[in-house]
Design a protein around this motif. Structure first.
Motif, PDB file in Angstrom:
ATOM      1  N   ARG A 177       0.852  -1.203   0.000  1.00 34.77           N
ATOM      2  CA  ARG A 177       0.000   0.000   0.000  1.00 34.77           C
ATOM      3  C   ARG A 177       0.879   1.241   0.000  1.00 34.77           C
ATOM      4  O   ARG A 177       1.918   1.278   0.649  1.00 34.77           O
ATOM      5  N   PRO A 178       0.451   2.285  -0.723  1.00 30.37           N
ATOM      6  CA  PRO A 178       1.255   3.511  -0.744  1.00 30.37           C
ATOM      7  C   PRO A 178       1.250   4.199   0.619  1.00 30.37           C
ATOM      8  O   PRO A 178       0.251   4.186   1.335  1.00 30.37           O
ATOM      9  N   MET A 179       2.393   4.771   0.963  1.00 31.02           N
ATOM     10  CA  MET A 179       2.541   5.456   2.239  1.00 31.02           C
ATOM     11  C   MET A 179       3.073   6.866   1.956  1.00 31.02           C
ATOM     12  O   MET A 179       4.140   7.024   1.366  1.00 31.02           O
ATOM     13  N   ARG A 180       2.300   7.875   2.345  1.00 28.68           N
ATOM     14  CA  ARG A 180       2.720   9.268   2.123  1.00 28.68           C
ATOM     15  C   ARG A 180       3.245   9.857   3.421  1.00 28.68           C
ATOM     16  O   ARG A 180       2.648   9.684   4.473  1.00 28.68           O
ATOM     17  N   PHE A 181       4.344  10.585   3.343  1.00 29.57           N
ATOM     18  CA  PHE A 181       4.898  11.249   4.511  1.00 29.57           C
ATOM     19  C   PHE A 181       4.246  12.619   4.669  1.00 29.57           C
ATOM     20  O   PHE A 181       3.860  13.251   3.696  1.00 29.57           O
ATOM     21  N   PHE A 182       4.132  13.077   5.903  1.00 31.18           N
ATOM     22  CA  PHE A 182       3.612  14.412   6.169  1.00 31.18           C
ATOM     23  C   PHE A 182       4.700  15.433   5.847  1.00 31.18           C
ATOM     24  O   PHE A 182       5.852  15.249   6.212  1.00 31.18           O
ATOM     25  N   GLY A 183       4.311  16.509   5.194  1.00 33.88           N
ATOM     26  CA  GLY A 183       5.234  17.600   4.913  1.00 33.88           C
ATOM     27  C   GLY A 183       4.912  18.795   5.798  1.00 33.88           C
ATOM     28  O   GLY A 183       3.920  18.789   6.541  1.00 33.88           O
ATOM     29  N   PRO A 184       5.727  19.845   5.743  1.00 37.75           N
ATOM     30  CA  PRO A 184       5.498  21.030   6.570  1.00 37.75           C
ATOM     31  C   PRO A 184       4.122  21.669   6.362  1.00 37.75           C
ATOM     32  O   PRO A 184       3.486  22.114   7.315  1.00 37.75           O
ATOM     33  N   ALA A 190      -8.412  24.570  16.055  1.00 41.96           N
ATOM     34  CA  ALA A 190      -9.770  25.061  15.779  1.00 41.96           C
ATOM     35  C   ALA A 190     -10.837  24.084  16.268  1.00 41.96           C
ATOM     36  O   ALA A 190     -12.032  24.352  16.136  1.00 41.96           O
ATOM     37  N   GLY A 191     -10.409  22.944  16.839  1.00 41.96           N
ATOM     38  CA  GLY A 191     -11.363  21.992  17.393  1.00 41.96           C
ATOM     39  C   GLY A 191     -11.717  20.836  16.475  1.00 41.96           C
ATOM     40  O   GLY A 191     -12.639  20.078  16.763  1.00 41.96           O
ATOM     41  N   GLY A 192     -10.971  20.681  15.388  1.00 43.59           N
ATOM     42  CA  GLY A 192     -11.239  19.585  14.466  1.00 43.59           C
ATOM     43  C   GLY A 192     -10.854  18.240  15.053  1.00 43.59           C
ATOM     44  O   GLY A 192      -9.852  18.120  15.745  1.00 43.59           O
ATOM     45  N   THR A 193     -11.657  17.244  14.802  1.00 46.35           N
ATOM     46  CA  THR A 193     -11.364  15.890  15.265  1.00 46.35           C
ATOM     47  C   THR A 193     -10.396  15.229  14.278  1.00 46.35           C
ATOM     48  O   THR A 193     -10.325  15.649  13.113  1.00 46.35           O
ATOM     49  N   PRO A 194      -9.672  14.200  14.709  1.00 44.84           N
ATOM     50  CA  PRO A 194      -8.788  13.488  13.766  1.00 44.84           C
ATOM     51  C   PRO A 194      -9.548  12.977  12.539  1.00 44.84           C
ATOM     52  O   PRO A 194      -9.012  12.986  11.440  1.00 44.84           O
ATOM     53  N   ARG A 195     -10.789  12.599  12.741  1.00 50.79           N
ATOM     54  CA  ARG A 195     -11.586  12.111  11.610  1.00 50.79           C
ATOM     55  C   ARG A 195     -11.855  13.225  10.600  1.00 50.79           C
ATOM     56  O   ARG A 195     -11.709  13.041   9.401  1.00 50.79           O
ATOM     57  N   ALA A 196     -12.242  14.409  11.108  1.00 53.23           N
ATOM     58  CA  ALA A 196     -12.527  15.544  10.222  1.00 53.23           C
ATOM     59  C   ALA A 196     -11.251  16.013   9.517  1.00 53.23           C
ATOM     60  O   ALA A 196     -11.273  16.321   8.316  1.00 53.23           O
ATOM     61  N   LYS A 242      -7.295  13.651   3.292  1.00 51.15           N
ATOM     62  CA  LYS A 242      -7.371  12.327   2.663  1.00 51.15           C
ATOM     63  C   LYS A 242      -6.390  11.361   3.331  1.00 51.15           C
ATOM     64  O   LYS A 242      -5.583  10.693   2.686  1.00 51.15           O
ATOM     65  N   ARG A 243      -6.484  11.316   4.675  1.00 54.28           N
ATOM     66  CA  ARG A 243      -5.650  10.434   5.483  1.00 54.28           C
ATOM     67  C   ARG A 243      -6.525   9.745   6.530  1.00 54.28           C
ATOM     68  O   ARG A 243      -7.576  10.244   6.888  1.00 54.28           O
ATOM     69  N   ALA A 244      -6.036   8.638   7.032  1.00 57.42           N
ATOM     70  CA  ALA A 244      -6.766   7.899   8.064  1.00 57.42           C
ATOM     71  C   ALA A 244      -6.739   8.689   9.374  1.00 57.42           C
ATOM     72  O   ALA A 244      -5.731   9.336   9.681  1.00 57.42           O
ATOM     73  N   PRO A 245      -7.828   8.643  10.153  1.00 51.92           N
ATOM     74  CA  PRO A 245      -7.852   9.341  11.439  1.00 51.92           C
ATOM     75  C   PRO A 245      -6.721   8.910  12.370  1.00 51.92           C
ATOM     76  O   PRO A 245      -6.140   9.732  13.078  1.00 51.92           O
ATOM     77  N   ARG A 292       0.193  11.652  14.118  1.00 54.79           N
ATOM     78  CA  ARG A 292       0.985  12.818  13.697  1.00 54.79           C
ATOM     79  C   ARG A 292       0.888  13.939  14.728  1.00 54.79           C
ATOM     80  O   ARG A 292       1.880  14.600  15.029  1.00 54.79           O
ATOM     81  N   LEU A 293      -0.298  14.139  15.287  1.00 56.75           N
ATOM     82  CA  LEU A 293      -0.462  15.149  16.338  1.00 56.75           C
ATOM     83  C   LEU A 293       0.403  14.810  17.550  1.00 56.75           C
ATOM     84  O   LEU A 293       0.993  15.698  18.174  1.00 56.75           O
ATOM     85  N   ARG A 294       0.498  13.535  17.872  1.00 47.50           N
ATOM     86  CA  ARG A 294       1.348  13.110  18.994  1.00 47.50           C
ATOM     87  C   ARG A 294       2.816  13.399  18.706  1.00 47.50           C
ATOM     88  O   ARG A 294       3.556  13.873  19.563  1.00 47.50           O
ATOM     89  N   VAL A 295       3.246  13.100  17.485  1.00 50.77           N
ATOM     90  CA  VAL A 295       4.631  13.350  17.099  1.00 50.77           C
ATOM     91  C   VAL A 295       4.935  14.841  17.167  1.00 50.77           C
ATOM     92  O   VAL A 295       5.964  15.259  17.711  1.00 50.77           O
ATOM     93  N   LEU A 296       4.043  15.655  16.638  1.00 49.41           N
ATOM     94  CA  LEU A 296       4.257  17.106  16.653  1.00 49.41           C
ATOM     95  C   LEU A 296       4.281  17.653  18.073  1.00 49.41           C
ATOM     96  O   LEU A 296       5.075  18.548  18.388  1.00 49.41           O
TER      97      LEU A 296
END
Length: 176
Positions: free
Chosen positions: A123-130, A142-148, A154-157, A163-167
């Motif tokens: 399966r293709p794996m895309r890295f997060f960019g800046p 702004a209060g967005g959920t991981p799902r939103a 166009k990424r899985a929740p 990613r939020l944890r890493v940041l």
């Protein structure tokens, strides 16, 4: 027409699990129900699900706390996994979720080219960019959920949540 619901006693489920050698699917097939029924029973009863490798599927709160303590004491993931009796990836994921790092050697991932697409398990794996990182943080504030957020990017929740944890860990390290 009303659905036909069967009631299974704990003894019925236990007997089926023994006969199916701990397999949820096998026990469900023996009882004529779905595997979720068996899984729900195990979660309710505290009966730990066993993976084919012989290790438990889920870690208890005590095991998670012990993993965090051992990691903070400086043990490598492989030694922690051996002591707890779980997989190395389970210890890595638990530490990621809890925000626990090695005390002297925090794991720092080198920057990657976001346009590069790798393949993992076919399966293709895309890295997060800046730009995506900034969008994730902005939408989260702004209060967005991981799902939103995942829907917009166009990424899985689960990918957004991790990613939020890493940041957050990077930010904490930066201001420490």
């Amino acid at each position: 027409m009303a659905a036909d619901h069967r009631t299974y006693t704990d003894a019925d489920i236990e007997a089926a699990l023994v006969q199916a050698q701990g397999s949820n699917r096998g026990a469900a097939k023996l009882l004529g129900c779905c595997a979720a029924t068996i899984s729900n029973y195990r979660n309710r009863s505290g009966n730990v699900c066993i993976a084919p490798s012989g290790r438990p599927w889920r870690l208890t709160a005590e095991q998670k706390e012990r993993i965090a303590q051992l990691r903070e004491d400086g043990l490598p993931f492989s030694a922690i996994a051996k002591e707890i009796g779980c997989s190395v990836s389970a210890t890595q994921w638990t530490c990621s979720v809890l925000g626990v790092e090695h005390p002297t050697k925090p794991y720092i991932v080198p920057p990657r080219d976001p346009s590069r697409i790798s393949m993992r398990n076919g399966r293709p794996m895309r890295f997060f960019g800046p730009a995506e990182d900034a969008k994730v943080v902005e939408m989260s504030i702004a209060g967005g959920t991981p799902r939103a957020i995942g829907k917009v990017l166009k990424r899985a929740p689960s990918s957004v949540l991790n990613r939020l944890r890493v940041l957050a860990r990077r930010e904490e390290r930066e201001f420490a």
